[in-house]
Design a protein around this motif. Structure first.
Motif, PDB file in Angstrom:
ATOM      1  N   VAL A   1     -13.877   2.880 -11.027  1.00 36.72           N
ATOM      2  CA  VAL A   1     -12.737   2.782 -10.111  1.00 36.72           C
ATOM      3  C   VAL A   1     -11.773   3.941 -10.349  1.00 36.72           C
ATOM      4  CG1 VAL A   1     -10.743   1.388  -9.424  1.00 36.72           C
ATOM      5  CG2 VAL A   1     -12.912   0.276  -9.942  1.00 36.72           C
ATOM      6  N   GLU A   2     -11.545   4.258 -11.607  1.00 35.31           N
ATOM      7  CA  GLU A   2     -10.660   5.379 -11.939  1.00 35.31           C
ATOM      8  C   GLU A   2     -11.182   6.675 -11.334  1.00 35.31           C
ATOM      9  OE1 GLU A   2     -10.213   7.884 -15.943  1.00 35.31           O
ATOM     10  OE2 GLU A   2      -9.432   5.837 -16.148  1.00 35.31           O
ATOM     11  N   ARG A   3     -12.492   6.929 -11.481  1.00 39.89           N
ATOM     12  CA  ARG A   3     -13.073   8.147 -10.910  1.00 39.89           C
ATOM     13  C   ARG A   3     -12.977   8.139  -9.381  1.00 39.89           C
ATOM     14  NH1 ARG A   3     -16.480  10.643 -14.736  1.00 39.89           N
ATOM     15  NH2 ARG A   3     -15.417  10.372 -16.739  1.00 39.89           N
ATOM     16  N   TYR A   4     -13.200   6.978  -8.793  1.00 43.73           N
ATOM     17  CA  TYR A   4     -13.142   6.866  -7.339  1.00 43.73           C
ATOM     18  C   TYR A   4     -11.752   7.208  -6.807  1.00 43.73           C
ATOM     19  CZ  TYR A   4     -12.748   4.538  -2.802  1.00 43.73           C
ATOM     20  OH  TYR A   4     -12.496   4.248  -1.482  1.00 43.73           O
ATOM     21  N   THR A   5     -10.733   6.593  -7.404  1.00 44.83           N
ATOM     22  CA  THR A   5      -9.378   6.847  -6.904  1.00 44.83           C
ATOM     23  C   THR A   5      -8.954   8.282  -7.159  1.00 44.83           C
ATOM     24  OG1 THR A   5      -8.443   6.007  -8.990  1.00 44.83           O
ATOM     25  CG2 THR A   5      -8.642   4.448  -7.165  1.00 44.83           C
ATOM     26  N   ASN A   6      -9.477   8.894  -8.210  1.00 38.11           N
ATOM     27  CA  ASN A   6      -9.167  10.284  -8.516  1.00 38.11           C
ATOM     28  C   ASN A   6      -9.918  11.246  -7.601  1.00 38.11           C
ATOM     29  OD1 ASN A   6      -9.747  12.598 -11.218  1.00 38.11           O
ATOM     30  ND2 ASN A   6      -7.960  12.446  -9.915  1.00 38.11           N
ATOM     31  N   ALA A   7     -10.997  10.762  -6.970  1.00 35.23           N
ATOM     32  CA  ALA A   7     -11.776  11.614  -6.071  1.00 35.23           C
ATOM     33  C   ALA A   7     -11.402  11.411  -4.606  1.00 35.23           C
ATOM     34  CB  ALA A   7     -13.282  11.335  -6.252  1.00 35.23           C
ATOM     35  N   PHE A   8     -10.670  10.340  -4.314  1.00 37.43           N
ATOM     36  CA  PHE A   8     -10.361  10.002  -2.920  1.00 37.43           C
ATOM     37  C   PHE A   8      -9.197  10.864  -2.443  1.00 37.43           C
ATOM     38  CE2 PHE A   8      -9.134   7.847   0.817  1.00 37.43           C
ATOM     39  CZ  PHE A   8     -10.134   6.962   1.194  1.00 37.43           C
ATOM     40  N   TYR A   9      -9.520  11.943  -1.792  1.00 39.31           N
ATOM     41  CA  TYR A   9      -8.515  12.878  -1.281  1.00 39.31           C
ATOM     42  C   TYR A   9      -7.709  12.218  -0.167  1.00 39.31           C
ATOM     43  CZ  TYR A   9      -6.636  17.170   0.834  1.00 39.31           C
ATOM     44  OH  TYR A   9      -5.821  18.145   1.347  1.00 39.31           O
ATOM     45  N   GLN A  10      -6.394  12.232  -0.289  1.00 42.71           N
ATOM     46  CA  GLN A  10      -5.511  11.585   0.676  1.00 42.71           C
ATOM     47  C   GLN A  10      -4.640  12.664   1.349  1.00 42.71           C
ATOM     48  OE1 GLN A  10      -3.887   7.703  -0.688  1.00 42.71           O
ATOM     49  NE2 GLN A  10      -4.800   8.202  -2.680  1.00 42.71           N
ATOM     50  N   PRO A  11      -5.084  13.161   2.498  1.00 38.96           N
ATOM     51  CA  PRO A  11      -4.395  14.304   3.122  1.00 38.96           C
ATOM     52  C   PRO A  11      -2.959  14.026   3.523  1.00 38.96           C
ATOM     53  CG  PRO A  11      -6.068  13.367   4.597  1.00 38.96           C
ATOM     54  CD  PRO A  11      -6.281  12.748   3.260  1.00 38.96           C
TER      55      PRO A  11
ATOM     56  N   PRO B   1     -10.239  21.793 -11.361  1.00 39.88           N
ATOM     57  CA  PRO B   1      -9.938  20.365 -11.421  1.00 39.88           C
ATOM     58  C   PRO B   1     -10.659  19.667 -12.566  1.00 39.88           C
ATOM     59  CG  PRO B   1     -10.334  21.042  -9.158  1.00 39.88           C
ATOM     60  CD  PRO B   1     -10.709  22.205 -10.020  1.00 39.88           C
ATOM     61  N   ILE B   2      -9.986  18.721 -13.193  1.00 36.78           N
ATOM     62  CA  ILE B   2     -10.533  17.954 -14.311  1.00 36.78           C
ATOM     63  C   ILE B   2      -9.839  16.595 -14.299  1.00 36.78           C
ATOM     64  CG2 ILE B   2      -8.825  18.775 -16.002  1.00 36.78           C
ATOM     65  CD1 ILE B   2     -11.134  18.922 -18.057  1.00 36.78           C
ATOM     66  N   SER B   3     -10.417  15.613 -14.958  1.00 38.84           N
ATOM     67  CA  SER B   3      -9.904  14.243 -14.868  1.00 38.84           C
ATOM     68  C   SER B   3      -8.808  13.911 -15.866  1.00 38.84           C
ATOM     69  CB  SER B   3     -11.059  13.240 -15.059  1.00 38.84           C
ATOM     70  OG  SER B   3     -11.597  13.353 -16.371  1.00 38.84           O
ATOM     71  N   THR B   4      -8.377  14.858 -16.668  1.00 40.10           N
ATOM     72  CA  THR B   4      -7.355  14.594 -17.678  1.00 40.10           C
ATOM     73  C   THR B   4      -6.122  13.906 -17.082  1.00 40.10           C
ATOM     74  OG1 THR B   4      -8.044  16.490 -18.995  1.00 40.10           O
ATOM     75  CG2 THR B   4      -5.825  15.652 -19.379  1.00 40.10           C
ATOM     76  N   GLY B   5      -5.702  12.801 -17.711  1.00 44.18           N
ATOM     77  CA  GLY B   5      -4.488  12.119 -17.293  1.00 44.18           C
ATOM     78  C   GLY B   5      -4.682  11.052 -16.248  1.00 44.18           C
ATOM     79  N   CYS B   6      -5.926  10.797 -15.829  1.00 44.48           N
ATOM     80  CA  CYS B   6      -6.175   9.758 -14.845  1.00 44.48           C
ATOM     81  C   CYS B   6      -6.326   8.409 -15.537  1.00 44.48           C
ATOM     82  CB  CYS B   6      -7.448  10.050 -14.055  1.00 44.48           C
ATOM     83  SG  CYS B   6      -7.351  11.555 -13.083  1.00 44.48           S
ATOM     84  N   ALA B   7      -5.783   7.362 -14.953  1.00 46.25           N
ATOM     85  CA  ALA B   7      -5.882   6.033 -15.544  1.00 46.25           C
ATOM     86  C   ALA B   7      -5.698   4.968 -14.479  1.00 46.25           C
ATOM     87  CB  ALA B   7      -4.842   5.857 -16.651  1.00 46.25           C
TER      88      ALA B   7
ATOM     89  N   THR C   1      -5.609   3.595  -4.212  1.00 43.96           N
ATOM     90  CA  THR C   1      -6.193   3.428  -2.883  1.00 43.96           C
ATOM     91  C   THR C   1      -6.004   1.984  -2.431  1.00 43.96           C
ATOM     92  OG1 THR C   1      -8.357   2.831  -3.779  1.00 43.96           O
ATOM     93  CG2 THR C   1      -7.940   5.179  -3.393  1.00 43.96           C
ATOM     94  N   SER C   2      -6.296   1.718  -1.159  1.00 45.88           N
ATOM     95  CA  SER C   2      -6.106   0.360  -0.628  1.00 45.88           C
ATOM     96  C   SER C   2      -7.012  -0.638  -1.334  1.00 45.88           C
ATOM     97  CB  SER C   2      -6.361   0.346   0.882  1.00 45.88           C
ATOM     98  OG  SER C   2      -7.666   0.811   1.176  1.00 45.88           O
ATOM     99  N   GLU C   3      -8.250  -0.213  -1.677  1.00 47.16           N
ATOM    100  CA  GLU C   3      -9.164  -1.125  -2.364  1.00 47.16           C
ATOM    101  C   GLU C   3      -8.633  -1.497  -3.742  1.00 47.16           C
ATOM    102  OE1 GLU C   3     -11.739   1.928  -0.125  1.00 47.16           O
ATOM    103  OE2 GLU C   3     -10.005   1.951  -1.443  1.00 47.16           O
ATOM    104  N   ALA C   4      -8.140  -0.501  -4.468  1.00 49.69           N
ATOM    105  CA  ALA C   4      -7.601  -0.764  -5.798  1.00 49.69           C
ATOM    106  C   ALA C   4      -6.359  -1.642  -5.717  1.00 49.69           C
ATOM    107  CB  ALA C   4      -7.281   0.551  -6.505  1.00 49.69           C
ATOM    108  N   ARG C   5      -5.495  -1.359  -4.746  1.00 52.42           N
ATOM    109  CA  ARG C   5      -4.268  -2.163  -4.606  1.00 52.42           C
ATOM    110  C   ARG C   5      -4.606  -3.609  -4.264  1.00 52.42           C
ATOM    111  NH1 ARG C   5       0.734  -0.284  -4.276  1.00 52.42           N
ATOM    112  NH2 ARG C   5      -0.006   1.815  -3.769  1.00 52.42           N
ATOM    113  N   HIS C   6      -5.625  -3.811  -3.437  1.00 47.75           N
ATOM    114  CA  HIS C   6      -6.043  -5.165  -3.070  1.00 47.75           C
ATOM    115  C   HIS C   6      -6.513  -5.942  -4.292  1.00 47.75           C
ATOM    116  CE1 HIS C   6      -7.713  -8.415  -0.670  1.00 47.75           C
ATOM    117  NE2 HIS C   6      -8.873  -8.274  -1.290  1.00 47.75           N
ATOM    118  N   ALA C   7      -7.079  -5.236  -5.270  1.00 44.72           N
ATOM    119  CA  ALA C   7      -7.558  -5.877  -6.497  1.00 44.72           C
ATOM    120  C   ALA C   7      -6.455  -6.021  -7.534  1.00 44.72           C
ATOM    121  CB  ALA C   7      -8.714  -5.067  -7.079  1.00 44.72           C
ATOM    122  N   GLY C   8      -5.244  -5.584  -7.208  1.00 45.64           N
ATOM    123  CA  GLY C   8      -4.143  -5.684  -8.158  1.00 45.64           C
ATOM    124  C   GLY C   8      -4.146  -4.582  -9.196  1.00 45.64           C
ATOM    125  N   LEU C   9      -4.749  -3.429  -8.855  1.00 46.34           N
ATOM    126  CA  LEU C   9      -4.843  -2.312  -9.790  1.00 46.34           C
ATOM    127  C   LEU C   9      -3.956  -1.167  -9.339  1.00 46.34           C
ATOM    128  CD1 LEU C   9      -8.734  -2.302 -10.223  1.00 46.34           C
ATOM    129  CD2 LEU C   9      -7.056  -3.272 -11.796  1.00 46.34           C
TER     130      LEU C   9
END
Length: 444
Positions: A92-102, A184-190, A384-392
């Motif tokens: 999920v962390e990787r997904y939200t970090n990859a989901f580009y939100q223009p 780009p790198i994933s440092t600092g994503c959580a 993202t909306s999916e993560a927010r729906h799960a309470g994340l």
């Protein structure tokens, strides 16, 4: 999303919290496709290791500037259920970090944004020698060049601040010349159900990766940590006793003052993986050593899978390239600055620890520690909306003043002042650029 609990009432509570990620796993309309338990390899410690994948996320959006593939999350541990959930959380962390939100993006130059933007002069940069390499892709930051910016929040100054999009999303392709200031790198994503805990975890990862780069590039001769008789790790020692591996732990706590442990995992009889580097930072020294034991299990499996590695380290760009090359038994001598004895020895009790506090108080403590070395902490929400729906909640933490970790050997940001000032602040000799470690980064 991190979980260092070891069972009991608190562990059950943490496990219940982790189960929130089940809401984003399953059918195609959910980002995490599913989890697979990896079979144990011969001679490896018998941890439970799972991998969760989001598969091809491009079915969920079509306007991403780069199409990521194979975004996996890994989780390991004694408890199979906990290990599986951790792997889902990391996916999920990787997904939200990859989901580009223009809708979050603004095109401008740093000159146009003025003091509303992070100073480009504060960002890590390549040295003149790196920039002179004809195969180098990055440039020196130029405030007159347009690029994409994303609105973040300075936890240090308590105000909004624009940061380059290159520092926000994991798969953001460079769309303009002015954006070629970082890879780009994933440092600092959580990701976490508690936004304060997510920010704590993101900051700790930035501190951890600062230490990883400093230790390797400057070849810091760290004091060793003796945990051989520590009762806190009885279960871990029992698991690895028959695995033909030896764990050597070192105090890599920097001038930031956040407990940090660097580890070299040795396998004297393995034909391809003779040594592996691990590292972790966090408020609790016991928790971060347990984390190293746990995550080393999944890393060892990943590094033993078939991978193509370029012959020339100058062409290394993957998170695995340096670890595979430097893991070969014939590369053991490159680790002598850590492995050779005698050297000072410490116990975990000698490391600093954060005040016992809730996540919000720990967050304030971490920001204060970084502010003491004049390192600003900036956070961007990526939920993202999916993560927010799960309470994340998903966050990206950016700390320009810290030394970044780089898997691109041509771009190790050797022009960052932090690389040369931090060793002296830690009580070590600071080597100039021409004396830095020439070997590729072994951490993965």
């Amino acid at each position: 999303m991190r979980d260092d609990s070891q069972g009991g009432a608190n562990g059950d509570s943490e496990l219940d919290g982790l189960r929130r990620v089940e809401a984003v796993s399953g059918p195609a309309v959910r980002p995490v496709r599913g989890s697979t338990r990896l079979p144990p390899l011969p001679g490896e410690p018998p941890y439970s290791v799972f991998v969760s994948s989001i598969g091809d996320p491009t079915v969920l959006w079509s306007d991403t500037p780069a199409q990521p593939q194979g975004l996996d999350g890994a989780g390991g541990g004694v408890d199979p259920e906990r290990a599986r959930l951790i792997s889902v959380a990391e996916a999920v962390e990787r997904y939200t970090n990859a989901f580009y939100q223009p809708h979050m993006v603004r095109w401008a130059s740093a000159d146009e944004l003025g003091d509303e933007a992070v100073s480009l002069q504060s960002l890590p940069r390549c040295s003149a020698a790196e920039l002179a390499d004809e195969a180098n892709w990055l440039i020196d930051p130029d405030p007159s060049l347009p690029q994409r910016w994303v609105r973040g929040w300075s936890l240090t100054r308590g105000r909004p601040v624009w940061v380059p999009a290159t520092y926000v999303w994991l798969f953001t392709a460079h769309e303009a010349y002015g954006e070629r200031i970082a890879n780009p790198i994933s440092t600092g994503c959580a990701v976490h159900s508690d936004v304060h805990q997510a920010l704590v975890n993101g900051i700790c990862e930035a501190v951890e990766r600062d230490a990883i780069s400093l230790v390797w590039l400057q070849r810091l001769e760290l004091p060793e940590i003796d945990v051989s008789d520590d009762p806190a790790f009885t279960a871990q020692r029992d698991l690895v006793r028959d695995g033909f591996v030896e764990y050597r732990f070192y105090d890599a706590t920097t001038d930031v003052g956040v407990p940090t442990v660097y580890a070299v995992v040795l396998s004297d009889h393995h034909e391809s993986l003779g040594q592996l580097v691990m590292c972790a930072s966090g408020p609790d020294p016991v928790g971060i050593v347990r984390k190293i034991y746990r995550e080393a299990a999944s890393s060892r499996i990943a590094l033993q899978m078939p991978h193509q590695v370029p012959d020339d380290p100058q062409d290394f760009t993957s998170v695995l390239h340096g670890a595979i090359r430097m893991g070969r038994p014939e590369q053991r001598d490159a680790f002598d600055f850590l492995l050779k004895r005698p050297r000072p020895t410490r116990s975990l009790a000698d490391l600093p620890s954060a005040p016992a506090a809730d996540p919000a108080e720990q967050l304030a403590w971490l920001v204060q520690r970084l502010d003491a070395i004049r390192a600003e902490v900036i956070a961007v929400e990526l939920t993202t909306s999916e993560a927010r729906h799960a309470g994340l909640r998903s966050v990206r933490v950016i700390v320009p003043g810290l030394m970044p970790l780089s898997f691109v050997h041509r771009n190790r940001y050797l022009g960052h002042p932090r690389l040369y000032r931090a060793p002296e602040a830690m009580g070590f000799t600071s080597r100039p650029e021409h004396e830095l470690n020439p070997h590729p980064q072994p951490f993965a």
